[in-house]
Design an enzyme around this catalytic site. Structure first.
Site, mmCIF file in Angstrom:
data_model
loop_
_atom_site.group_PDB
_atom_site.id
_atom_site.type_symbol
_atom_site.label_atom_id
_atom_site.label_comp_id
_atom_site.label_asym_id
_atom_site.label_seq_id
_atom_site.Cartn_x
_atom_site.Cartn_y
_atom_site.Cartn_z
ATOM 1 N N HIS A 79 14.246 23.743 14.746
ATOM 2 C CA HIS A 79 15.060 25.115 15.059
ATOM 3 C C HIS A 79 15.860 25.011 16.488
ATOM 4 O O HIS A 79 16.802 25.677 16.464
ATOM 5 C CB HIS A 79 14.436 26.411 14.743
ATOM 6 C CG HIS A 79 13.398 26.470 16.080
ATOM 7 N ND1 HIS A 79 12.036 26.419 15.970
ATOM 8 C CD2 HIS A 79 13.733 27.236 17.297
ATOM 9 C CE1 HIS A 79 11.373 26.845 17.212
ATOM 10 N NE2 HIS A 79 12.443 27.102 17.928
ATOM 11 N N ASP A 124 9.304 22.557 10.677
ATOM 12 C CA ASP A 124 9.828 22.636 11.865
ATOM 13 C C ASP A 124 9.545 21.627 13.064
ATOM 14 O O ASP A 124 8.915 21.650 14.011
ATOM 15 C CB ASP A 124 9.524 24.095 12.615
ATOM 16 C CG ASP A 124 10.448 24.382 13.638
ATOM 17 O OD1 ASP A 124 11.466 23.797 13.828
ATOM 18 O OD2 ASP A 124 10.177 25.640 14.274
ATOM 19 N N SER A 214 10.170 26.913 22.680
ATOM 20 C CA SER A 214 10.146 26.267 21.350
ATOM 21 C C SER A 214 10.347 24.743 21.509
ATOM 22 O O SER A 214 10.775 24.293 22.700
ATOM 23 C CB SER A 214 11.600 26.722 20.757
ATOM 24 O OG SER A 214 11.460 28.091 20.215
#
Length: 265
Positions: A79, A124, A214
């Site tokens: 992402h 992911d 992230s």
């Protein structure tokens, strides 16, 4: 975790931690878990990692983290990326805990490979091929789920508290316990993709990865006492909330795919 209801680099609501540089949310109070109904009085602060404590950690210029899978390949979150293909726009910073340090190693990206079939839910992970190798230790990834238990270390440059948006340039670290899927689903329900994602966090809240972390690794020691990556910071609701674990990509599920993709870069 993100604090806005709008998706960030993903189609999953309340998902994804890509953001401005900051620090991992850390509690300065006791770490023992409390009940989900207990009010959290923890103060979200931060504990700096020692220089070279996690030499495999890297920071990405779009506001994500990652780890050196190979000297010239970074493992991060899908992402954080805009898709697969040639990409020379990402600056990877390595070799320092303080991003402002003059000793920082900065290398440009060359190519990106996003997990096949990634659509914002599960899968992911992504790889970044670097323009040149970085002479720092790599982080081995788990190939079985036997290490998906116990205590995990998280580290990153994300926000120090939910909604902070200010952060710090200094790498922060924290420790979080494994949370079983059945318990994690009490909050997330079917949003949690079993076998592709795993959860970790204190039931009482107060300690967690946050916006800006992230793509960074969640790791622990293997039987030989070596660091082993078991997760990738992925998504969640808020930061360090009681009864709301963080959600991480389950690395062992994709170990073969990651190895194959890295070899093909």
């Amino acid at each position: 975790m993100l604090t806005s209801s709008s998706p960030k680099r993903s189609g999953k609501t309340l998902a994804k931690r890509a953001a401005a540089v900051g620090a991992v949310a850390l509690a300065v109070a006791s770490l023992q878990p409390l009940s989900a109904n207990a009010a959290s009085t923890r103060v979200v602060g931060g504990t700096p990692a020692a220089q070279n404590e996690f030499p495999f950690m890297v920071h990405l210029s779009m506001g994500c983290g990652g780890a050196l899978y190979k000297k010239d390949v970074v493992l991060t979150a899908a992402h954080c990326m805009d898709g697969s293909g040639n990409n020379t726009s990402i600056t990877v910073t390595a070799g320092v805990n303080d991003l402002d340090s003059s000793a920082a190693i900065k290398v440009k990206s060359k190519k990106v490979k996003v997990a096949p079939g990634y659509n914002g839910s599960g899968k992911d992970w992504a790889l970044i091929k670097l323009a040149r190798p970085i002479d720092k230790p790599t982080l081995k990834i788990a190939t079985t789920d036997r290490y998906n238990r116990g205590m995990f270390t998280i580290a990153g440059w994300g926000d120090t508290k939910e909604g902070a948006g200010e952060g710090t340039t200094k790498l922060q670290k924290a420790t979080v316990p494994f949370v079983a899927d059945r318990i994690c689903k009490r909050h997330y329900g079917n949003r949690l993709v079993s076998k592709e994602e795993l959860c970790a966090g204190w039931q009482s809240g107060g300690i967690d990865t946050c916006q800006g972390d992230s793509g960074g690794p969640m790791f622990r020691k293997d039987d030989a006492g070596k660091w082993l990556q078991v997760g990738i910071v992925s998504w969640g609701d808020g930061c360090a909330r009681a009864g709301v674990p963080g959600v991480y990509t389950e690395v062992s599920t994709f170990a073969k795919d990651i190895a194959s993709a890295a070899n093909a870069l």
